[in-house]
Design a protein around this motif. Structure first.
Motif, short mmCIF file in Angstrom:
data_model
loop_
_atom_site.label_atom_id
_atom_site.label_comp_id
_atom_site.label_asym_id
_atom_site.label_seq_id
_atom_site.Cartn_x
_atom_site.Cartn_y
_atom_site.Cartn_z
N ALA A 139 -8.01 -22.49 95.85
CA ALA A 139 -9.42 -22.13 95.99
C ALA A 139 -9.66 -21.38 97.29
CB ALA A 139 -10.29 -23.38 95.92
N ALA A 140 -9.00 -21.81 98.36
CA ALA A 140 -9.16 -21.14 99.65
C ALA A 140 -8.70 -19.69 99.57
CB ALA A 140 -8.38 -21.88 100.73
N ALA A 141 -7.60 -19.45 98.87
CA ALA A 141 -7.09 -18.10 98.73
C ALA A 141 -8.06 -17.22 97.96
CB ALA A 141 -5.73 -18.11 98.04
N LEU A 189 -11.35 -17.62 97.92
CA LEU A 189 -12.55 -17.42 98.72
C LEU A 189 -12.30 -16.54 99.95
CD1 LEU A 189 -13.92 -21.08 98.64
CD2 LEU A 189 -14.90 -19.10 97.46
N GLY A 190 -11.08 -16.53 100.47
CA GLY A 190 -10.78 -15.76 101.68
C GLY A 190 -9.83 -16.54 102.55
N ALA A 191 -10.34 -17.11 103.65
CA ALA A 191 -9.50 -17.92 104.55
C ALA A 191 -10.34 -19.01 105.20
CB ALA A 191 -8.85 -17.03 105.60
N PRO A 192 -10.90 -19.94 104.39
CA PRO A 192 -11.78 -20.96 104.97
C PRO A 192 -11.05 -22.16 105.57
CG PRO A 192 -11.73 -21.19 102.60
CD PRO A 192 -10.91 -19.97 102.92
N LEU A 209 -14.68 -29.08 104.88
CA LEU A 209 -14.47 -30.06 103.81
C LEU A 209 -14.05 -29.35 102.53
CD1 LEU A 209 -16.43 -31.77 105.75
CD2 LEU A 209 -16.98 -33.02 103.67
N CYS A 210 -13.02 -29.86 101.91
CA CYS A 210 -12.62 -29.41 100.59
C CYS A 210 -12.86 -30.58 99.64
CB CYS A 210 -11.16 -28.99 100.58
SG CYS A 210 -10.63 -28.36 98.99
N ILE A 211 -13.74 -30.40 98.69
CA ILE A 211 -14.18 -31.49 97.81
C ILE A 211 -13.58 -31.31 96.42
CG2 ILE A 211 -16.17 -32.62 96.75
CD1 ILE A 211 -17.81 -31.78 99.20
N TYR A 212 -12.83 -32.33 95.99
CA TYR A 212 -12.29 -32.37 94.64
C TYR A 212 -13.20 -33.22 93.74
CZ TYR A 212 -7.57 -30.69 96.04
OH TYR A 212 -6.50 -29.96 96.49
#
Length: 250
Positions: free
Chosen positions: A117-119, A121-124, A158-161
């Motif tokens: 998901a980060a990839a 979106l960009g680089a969060p 925060l990365c929310i699953y």
């Protein structure tokens, strides 16, 4: 000694599967997995024997893998994403210990939802971050929300699953309420549905505008820290390298 590989095969598409995972799956005598995960990879390894179990039968799945390995077979127990991040690796180790099984276990890592998901979106996630699942099947809701609060107070990304399911519709809204107490309303939020799979979608919004209606169990949600920003459609969390370089040049 009998061997079980716990294989994280990534999001599901072949191009996101590491070479070691593919090698192990090609060499395994039998592949054991959750029905949905088997469906994701069956076309890549059509000649293999598969043993499947439905959702919430993780322990039974591990016992099946151990019993098959005890027959002298090489077994691949599959897990989407990374097998050690909310995956099957820990469960297998516990089950094998409980059964007193003389089997060798090797974990093969894979791309997890956070990094996929980060990839997109960009680089969060280029600075410190926390991954928190909102599923309260095995973790009390009060503890989940406490972790959300403490991560926000620590200014982690925060990365929310597992943000929302058909029966668990309110915990994401509760988490948002906590985050809004601590973080600015303009904090960037990225939502990725089906990351790395067919039907992939990404939305950039803010903490103030984010809503529970935007998410489901197929979504991964990334909430920025105090430095995260959005530029040219990409969500970025700087770590400070560019600023330091500019300071050196002054």
């Amino acid at each position: 000694m009998s061997r079980i590989y716990v294989v994280g095969f990534g999001p599901g598409k072949e191009e996101y599967m590491c070479r070691k995972a593919r090698q192990v799956l090609e060499e395994a005598d039998c592949i054991v997995g959750y029905t949905t995960y088997v469906r994701l990879i069956r076309d890549y390894f059509p000649e293999k024997e598969y043993l499947e179990t439905p959702m919430r039968r993780e322990v039974d799945r591990c016992r099946t893998a151990v019993e098959e390995a005890k027959k002298g077979r090489t077994i691949a127990l599959i897990s989407s994403g990374d097998a050690g991040i909310y995956g099957m690796a820990g469960i297998l180790y516990e089950v094998a210990q409980e059964m007193g099984a003389d089997v060798q276990i090797e974990v093969i890592p894979g791309i997890t939802a956070a990094t996929m998901a980060a990839a997109v979106l960009g680089a969060p996630l280029t600075h410190d971050f926390c991954v928190i699942s909102l599923s309260d099947l095995l973790t009390p809701r009060e503890l989940i929300l406490k972790r959300i609060r403490l991560a926000a107070e620590g200014d982690f990304v925060l990365c929310i699953y597992n943000p929302r399911s058909r029966t668990r519709t309110d915990v994401f809204d509760e988490a948002l309420a906590i985050l809004r107490e601590i973080k600015r309303g303009d904090t960037p939020v990225g939502i990725v549905r089906n990351a790395g799979r067919d039907g992939q979608e990404a939305v950039l919004t803010t903490l103030a505008e984010c809503s529970g209606e935007q998410v489901d169990m197929f979504c991964t949600v990334i909430v920025g820290n105090s430095k995260t920003y959005v530029k040219e459609g990409k969500m970025l969390t700087p770590r400070g390298y560019v600023i330091r370089e500019e300071d050196r040049m002054k």
